[in-house]
Enzyme design. Structure first.
Site, mmCIF file in Angstrom:
data_model
loop_
_atom_site.group_PDB
_atom_site.id
_atom_site.type_symbol
_atom_site.label_atom_id
_atom_site.label_comp_id
_atom_site.label_asym_id
_atom_site.label_seq_id
_atom_site.Cartn_x
_atom_site.Cartn_y
_atom_site.Cartn_z
ATOM 1 N NE ARG A 140 104.389 -46.127 75.254
ATOM 2 C CZ ARG A 140 103.702 -46.961 74.533
ATOM 3 N NH1 ARG A 140 103.907 -47.335 73.070
ATOM 4 N NH2 ARG A 140 102.511 -47.498 75.068
ATOM 5 C CD GLU A 239 102.785 -54.301 76.250
ATOM 6 O OE1 GLU A 239 102.393 -53.915 77.550
ATOM 7 O OE2 GLU A 239 102.144 -54.246 75.309
ATOM 8 N NE ARG A 243 106.412 -50.723 74.820
ATOM 9 C CZ ARG A 243 105.247 -50.721 75.572
ATOM 10 N NH1 ARG A 243 104.978 -49.746 76.435
ATOM 11 N NH2 ARG A 243 104.084 -51.556 75.196
ATOM 12 C CB CYS A 285 99.851 -54.585 72.794
ATOM 13 S SG CYS A 285 98.275 -54.243 73.010
ATOM 14 C CB THR A 287 97.192 -50.646 71.879
ATOM 15 O OG1 THR A 287 98.290 -51.105 72.696
ATOM 16 C CG2 THR A 287 95.785 -51.735 71.833
ATOM 17 N NE ARG A 294 101.358 -44.188 77.508
ATOM 18 C CZ ARG A 294 101.010 -43.412 78.523
ATOM 19 N NH1 ARG A 294 100.048 -42.502 78.511
ATOM 20 N NH2 ARG A 294 101.842 -43.511 79.689
ATOM 21 N NE ARG A 323 97.906 -45.780 78.920
ATOM 22 C CZ ARG A 323 98.496 -46.336 78.470
ATOM 23 N NH1 ARG A 323 99.813 -46.734 78.887
ATOM 24 N NH2 ARG A 323 98.525 -46.787 77.145
ATOM 25 C CD GLU A 328 97.936 -50.444 79.869
ATOM 26 O OE1 GLU A 328 99.189 -51.127 79.795
ATOM 27 O OE2 GLU A 328 97.335 -50.660 78.942
HETATM 28 P P1 ADP Z 1 103.794 -47.000 78.501
HETATM 29 O O1 ADP Z 1 103.693 -45.515 78.571
HETATM 30 O O2 ADP Z 1 104.995 -47.588 78.259
HETATM 31 O O3 ADP Z 1 102.425 -47.442 77.839
HETATM 32 P P2 ADP Z 1 102.496 -46.849 81.464
HETATM 33 O O4 ADP Z 1 101.483 -46.188 81.022
HETATM 34 O O5 ADP Z 1 102.559 -47.977 82.447
HETATM 35 O O6 ADP Z 1 103.517 -47.603 80.050
HETATM 36 O O7 ADP Z 1 103.570 -45.587 81.899
HETATM 37 C C1 ADP Z 1 104.893 -46.353 82.308
HETATM 38 C C2 ADP Z 1 105.613 -45.226 83.264
HETATM 39 O O8 ADP Z 1 105.545 -43.992 82.510
HETATM 40 C C3 ADP Z 1 104.726 -44.917 84.727
HETATM 41 O O9 ADP Z 1 105.577 -44.957 85.600
HETATM 42 C C4 ADP Z 1 104.144 -43.616 84.187
HETATM 43 O O10 ADP Z 1 103.660 -43.220 85.313
HETATM 44 C C5 ADP Z 1 105.323 -42.907 83.568
HETATM 45 N N1 ADP Z 1 104.819 -41.789 82.688
HETATM 46 C C6 ADP Z 1 103.898 -41.843 81.750
HETATM 47 N N2 ADP Z 1 103.724 -40.593 81.271
HETATM 48 C C7 ADP Z 1 104.757 -39.806 82.250
HETATM 49 C C8 ADP Z 1 104.754 -38.207 82.073
HETATM 50 N N3 ADP Z 1 104.313 -37.647 81.208
HETATM 51 N N4 ADP Z 1 105.824 -37.967 83.124
HETATM 52 C C9 ADP Z 1 106.281 -38.644 83.836
HETATM 53 N N5 ADP Z 1 106.177 -40.000 83.897
HETATM 54 C C10 ADP Z 1 105.231 -40.732 82.961
HETATM 55 N N1 DAR Z 2 95.622 -54.572 79.415
HETATM 56 C C1 DAR Z 2 95.423 -55.195 78.389
HETATM 57 C C2 DAR Z 2 96.364 -54.493 77.041
HETATM 58 C C3 DAR Z 2 95.857 -53.015 76.978
HETATM 59 C C4 DAR Z 2 96.710 -52.327 75.976
HETATM 60 N N2 DAR Z 2 97.876 -51.871 76.798
HETATM 61 C C5 DAR Z 2 99.250 -52.410 76.764
HETATM 62 N N3 DAR Z 2 99.308 -53.085 75.757
HETATM 63 N N4 DAR Z 2 100.009 -52.029 77.730
HETATM 64 C C6 DAR Z 2 94.016 -55.223 77.847
HETATM 65 O O1 DAR Z 2 93.458 -55.649 76.847
HETATM 66 O O2 DAR Z 2 93.279 -54.739 78.646
#
Ligand code: ADP
Ligand code: DAR
Length: 374
Positions: A140, A239, A243, A285, A287, A294, A323, A328
């Protein structure tokens, strides 16, 4: 508007934060310092920087309070700082530069993010051709529409404007990327919950985003786009403004990555994205700036994940981030880990993917050999 408020420094002739805001900041800053917060905000918002930055205001009307309120309300934040608008990265640059330098692995003030380069996906192979470890692969990126603030500064009308512009662009996509948009306002709670559990839709109620005022007017202007196979998804106004997500079962990183590259390229013909001369593509963010990418696998590594602390140490060396299964701020379920690149800035899109691919390959090799060998 010229300076109407005498700040601690010689009046700089620019618009300043209102004294009531500065008063709030003074109180919240003191409480943050007393909390011993581990956040990068608390580490880098030194008293000296605070005395200068607390008076500043961007042309979007955003202040240090709009950027730091997430950590004031959540001292346990890891980063604790969001840009309230694109200008925040410069107006509060003395703070953002330090946070960015530390998070993205020494991205010095003299560094400039390289031009976008998706490279050639054919160099990437299937991460796990035997299908023994990788359950699914997702790549993504984040994109912001040019000329709008981020969540802390958006009005209800702006949320709706962004939604309209993004949906208009999405409905012009063809082939594998063709799909439909659904606004959260038109979904039942059960439909939303199913999509979240299927890892298609974003979770709601993140306390860090809530503190950053990212849920105002919810669910107005929020929704997601998906193709029939649900291998191409676009989140709208979670966010970030956008995305853009490519995902599928298995480990075919080349296919997942190529789909994302095609989507971003096609969308860039219809939408103008916010871009910074040093930081590349901007997001709320710090990050997620630069490539905003990611790239993750849902993976089972039963041997080497027995010692999670050691696995996290190895992941850090490999510039990987671990994660939970739900993404996250979630825990792993059934031994499924979400492992992805950590760095998104200072390297190109193809270099991000290479770093993630190499790291995952090394973890799989350790799993096959029966233990961590670093
Ligand atoms: P972001 O990837 O946008 O930073 P999150 O870490 O919250 O946000 O992940 C968003 C969604 O994507 C969550 O439901 C997570 O389980 C799903 N996800 C992340 N990586 C994978 C993957 N490799 N396969 C399937 N779902 C995934
Ligand atoms: N949870 C916030 C943001 C960390 C980075 N993750 C994002 N942007 N979704 C923290 O400062 O812990």
């Amino acid at each position: 508007m010229g300076c109407t408020i005498k700040c601690d420094n010689i009046c700089c002739g620019k618009s300043h934060a209102h004294p009531d805001v500065v008063k709030q900041l003074n109180c919240k800053f003191r409480l943050l310092r007393l909390s011993g917060s581990p956040s990068l905000l608390n580490k880098h918002l030194t008293p000296e920087r605070f005395q200068v930055l607390k008076w500043k205001k961007t042309n979007y009307g955003m202040t240090l309070l709009d950027c730091a309120q997430t950590a004031f309300e959540n001292p346990d934040s890891s980063v604790g700082l969001y840009a309230a608008c694109p200008e925040s990265y410069d107006v509060f640059g003395d703070l953002f530069d330090e946070v960015i330098m530390e998070y993205h692995g020494d991205f010095k003030k003299s560094f400039i993010h390289p031009p976008m380069d998706w490279g050639d996906a054919s160099e990437l192979q299937n991460i796990d051709p035997d299908g023994k470890y990788v359950i699914s692969t997702r790549v993504r990126t984040a994109r912001s529409l040019k000329g709008y603030p981020f969540n802390p500064g958006l009005t209800e009308d702006q949320y709706l404007e962004i939604e309209d512009k993004v949906v208009d662009a999405l409905t012009r996509l063809e082939g594998d990327l063709k799909g439909q948009y659904v606004g959260l306002i038109n979904m039942t709670p059960d439909e939303i919950e199913k999509m979240i559990n299927d890892h298609i839709l974003y979770k709601e109620g993140d306390r860090f985003l809530n503190a950053a005022r990212a849920y105002r007017f919810w669910p107005e202007g929020r929704g997601y786009f998906y193709n029939p196979d649900k291998t191409f998804i676009v989140w709208v106004n979670e966010e970030d403004h956008m995305r853009i997500i490519s995902l599928q079962e298995g480990g075919n990183l080349a296919e997942v990555y190529q789909r994302l590259a095609d989507a971003v390229t096609d969308l860039s013909y219809c939408l103008e994205f916010e871009k910074h001369e040093r930081f590349g593509y901007l997001s709320m963010c710090p990050t997620n700036i630069g490539t905003g990418i990611r790239a993750s696998v849902h993976i089972k590594l039963p041997n080497i994940s027995e010692d999670m602390e050691k696995l996290k140490e190895v992941a850090k060396v490999l510039n990987l981030q671990i994660r939970g299964t739900g993404g996250e701020h979630t825990e792993s379920q059934g031994g499924v880990l979400d492992i992805s690149n950590k760095r998104r800035l200072g390297i190109t899109e193809i270099e991000v993917i290479r770093e993630m691919n190499n790291g995952i390959q090394q973890l799989i090799a350790m799993e096959k050999s029966g233990g961590i060998t670093m």
